[in-house]
Design an enzyme around this catalytic site. Structure first.
Site, PDB file in Angstrom:
ATOM      1  N   ASN A 158       0.794  -1.239   0.000  1.00  0.00           N
ATOM      2  CA  ASN A 158       0.000   0.000   0.000  1.00  0.00           C
ATOM      3  C   ASN A 158       0.821   1.282   0.000  1.00  0.00           C
ATOM      4  O   ASN A 158       0.294   2.343  -0.296  1.00  0.00           O
ATOM      5  CB  ASN A 158      -1.009  -0.007   1.151  1.00  0.00           C
ATOM      6  N   GLU A 256       4.733  -3.841  12.124  1.00  0.00           N
ATOM      7  CA  GLU A 256       3.703  -2.803  11.991  1.00  0.00           C
ATOM      8  C   GLU A 256       2.501  -3.462  11.341  1.00  0.00           C
ATOM      9  O   GLU A 256       2.564  -3.879  10.186  1.00  0.00           O
ATOM     10  CB  GLU A 256       4.212  -1.644  11.130  1.00  0.00           C
ATOM     11  N   CYS A 290      -2.980   1.425   6.874  1.00  0.00           N
ATOM     12  CA  CYS A 290      -3.219   0.891   8.213  1.00  0.00           C
ATOM     13  C   CYS A 290      -3.607   2.017   9.159  1.00  0.00           C
ATOM     14  O   CYS A 290      -4.170   1.782  10.212  1.00  0.00           O
ATOM     15  CB  CYS A 290      -2.022   0.111   8.717  1.00  0.00           C
ATOM     16  N   GLU A 468       9.027   2.629  14.311  1.00  0.00           N
ATOM     17  CA  GLU A 468       9.982   2.888  13.241  1.00  0.00           C
ATOM     18  C   GLU A 468       9.992   4.364  12.916  1.00  0.00           C
ATOM     19  O   GLU A 468       9.238   5.134  13.463  1.00  0.00           O
ATOM     20  CB  GLU A 468       9.740   2.012  12.010  1.00  0.00           C
TER      21      GLU A 468
HETATM   22  C1  UN1 Z   1       0.658   7.138   6.625  1.00  0.00           C
HETATM   23  O1  UN1 Z   1      -0.367   7.201   7.282  1.00  0.00           O
HETATM   24  O2  UN1 Z   1       1.002   8.045   5.856  1.00  0.00           O
HETATM   25  O3  UN1 Z   1       0.998   0.542   5.979  1.00  0.00           O
HETATM   26  C2  UN1 Z   1       1.589   5.986   6.731  1.00  0.00           C
HETATM   27  C3  UN1 Z   1       0.517   1.566   6.442  1.00  0.00           C
HETATM   28  C4  UN1 Z   1       1.305   2.309   7.492  1.00  0.00           C
HETATM   29  C5  UN1 Z   1       1.854   3.581   7.020  1.00  0.00           C
HETATM   30  C6  UN1 Z   1       0.919   4.714   7.103  1.00  0.00           C
HETATM   31  N1  UN1 Z   1       2.371   1.445   7.953  1.00  0.00           N
HETATM   32  O4  UN1 Z   1      -0.544   1.997   6.041  1.00  0.00           O
END
Ligand code: UN1
Length: 490
Positions: A158, A256, A290, A468
């Site tokens: 993503n 994550e 996420c 991170e």
């Molecule tokens: C964001 O909100 O710009 O995989 C980053 C994801 C998260 C990163 C979000 N680890 O959506």
């Protein structure tokens, strides 16, 4: 810049091992989710043997890279950042074609990746230890942070350029070498990152990229005893498997995982701002972050008005080809994801939740994995829609009586990645910041949108008590050595 053979007009990528593009007999196709007829690239079907060769290369490269001066490492990252900016229009386009987010988001992500590289270039020259007074006034005591060795990176589809860069850049900035497996649904930007690092002068073997199935490539990477640490972003199910494997062989691990991120909207909120931010949080990148907002927890007194305003704004969103500058929302990553979401929507329609709008696969966009922006209201917090991550353009409004109930609902899920509140009440905002079980807390802004200088990660099932980006990356990608230094007696 590397030249890649074209097949049906699409480049054929090998694995990138020890500075060479290593082709496999079998390949898999990356398709454009906005138009499944279009092949974006052909990728290598890597396997355990490729991972072993890549770890061999990374282990060999570590011997010199870990001893390379900080400034030299920094300059490669600065150069790579410049190249990323120069190629940002092209990379944004590839990103949009492989992942489906809008071209504005795609180019924006490429530029964000360049800034991340610059940030870690700067970090290489920051203090990397402490000096301590000793019981013996002549003893010199200090601690120094050193690299771990070969690190294994596994990234989701993503954020096809930002996440690869925010794991790779700190890993190499602090002297580690990398074997990296990008997600099969959108792996092309990771290859472009490898190309750019090579063009910036990164020595061979420092970064290696192996594509292919999680079962073959991912498992081999997690299981290789020479891989000192694993950083993974993706689903909770896979993350937990990695956590157990890593614990069994004593590897450092950083996970994550998902989110079920709430936005609390209180009656005194700036409605225009709340609507705009909640819609952005829920629908940008087609809700596939996420950190996306999937629950709007709204004071019952304004819930009907707020739902109307959401509906009005959502109705204006232009859904279509993400390469078109006018498009505001593209497709989901693939048909399987769109089908899964449609099933959830159909099931939710059978519950007490009220379907307000969307949840269609438009006929005029039948060539791609499109689902229109979807809104439900009167969602109960303990329903599936109140608890489970759907990873798509779907927002559920959960009306609540007061701040106490809003906090209970917000904290009732297994995740704790990101959370927002919209209010003018300082006391309530402060209470929210104190009591919310989330790693990322927003007052009057959307739940998504990390900044690279900050620690990023979640509470509860969203992370592994690790963070991170920012200074947290130093913690993860280094280990501490404490040195006692005494003068010779004579
Ligand atoms: C964001 O909100 O710009 O995989 C980053 C994801 C998260 C990163 C979000 N680890 O959506």
């Amino acid at each position: 810049m590397a030249q890649h053979e074209l097949r049906d007009g699409a480049p054929v990528y090998g694995n990138y091992i020890n500075g060479e593009w290593v082709h496999t007999d079998a390949t898999f196709e990356v398709r454009n989710p906005a138009n499944r007829e279009e092949i974006v690239a052909h990728m290598a079907v890597g396997g355990p043997a490729d991972v072993t060769t890549a770890v061999d290369a990374a282990a060999e490269a570590f011997k010199t890279w870990s001893r390379t001066g900080a400034l030299e490492r920094a300059n490669i990252l600065y150069k790579a950042a410049d190249l990323l900016v120069q190629r940002s229009a092209e990379i944004g386009r590839v990103l949009t074609r492989e992942e489906g987010k809008t071209i504005k988001e795609g180019v924006g992500e490429a530029l964000r990746a360049a800034n991340i590289m610059r940030y870690y270039a700067g970090e290489t020259l920051q203090p990397n230890g402490d000096h301590y007074p000793s019981a013996n006034p002549k003893t010199m005591l200090y601690s120094v942070r050193e690299p771990l060795g070969v690190v294994g990176l596994i990234t989701p589809w993503n954020f096809p350029i930002a996440i690869p860069v925010w794991k790779t850049a700190p890993a190499i900035a602090f002297g580690n070498t990398v074997v990296f497996k990008p997600a099969s649904a959108a792996p092309v930007c990771a290859m472009l990152m490898a190309e750019i690092l090579e063009d910036a002068g990164l020595p061979k073997g420092v970064v290696n990229v192996v594509t292919g199935p999680a079962g073959g490539v991912g498992n081999a990477l997690v299981d290789d005893p020479r891989v000192a640490a694993i950083s993974f972003t993706g689903s909770g199910v896979v993350g937990n498997r990695i956590r157990i494997k890593a614990a069994n062989r004593g590897a450092k691990v950083q996970l994550e995982l998902g989110g079920k991120n709430p936005a609390i909207v209180l009656a005194d909120a700036d409605m225009t701002q709340a609507v705009q931010q909640v819609v952005a949080g829920a629908m940008n990148s087609t809700g596939q972050k996420c950190t996306a907002t999937s629950r709007a927890i709204v004071d019952r007194r304004i819930a009907a008005e707020f739902t109307d305003l959401l509906q009005q704004r959502l109705s204006t969103l232009v859904v279509g080809d993400p390469l078109d500058e006018a498009t505001q929302m593209g497709p989901l990553i693939d048909d399987a994801s769109a089908d899964r979401l449609m099933k959830e929507i159909a099931a939710a329609k059978e519950t007490d939740a009220q379907h307000v709008m969307g949840g269609d696969r438009p006929d005029e966009l039948a060539q791609g994995a499109f689902v229109t922006p979807t809104l439900f209201t009167n969602v109960s917090s303990d329903s599936r829609m109140g608890q489970e991550e759907y990873f798509g353009p779907l927002l559920g409004v959960i009306p609540v009586d007061d701040m106490d109930e809003a906090m209970d609902v917000a904290n009732s899920v297994k995740y704790g990645l990101s959370a927002s509140i919209f209010t003018r009440d300082l006391g309530k905002a402060m209470r929210f910041a104190r009591e919310i079980q989330a790693g990322m807390v927003h007052i009057n802004s959307e739940t998504a949108g990390a900044e690279y200088q900050l620690p990023f990660g979640g509470y509860k099932g969203s992370s592994s008590y690790s963070r991170e980006q920012g200074k947290a990356a130093v913690e993860f990608y280094t280990q501490t050595k404490t040195v006692f230094m005494d003068e010779p007696l004579a």
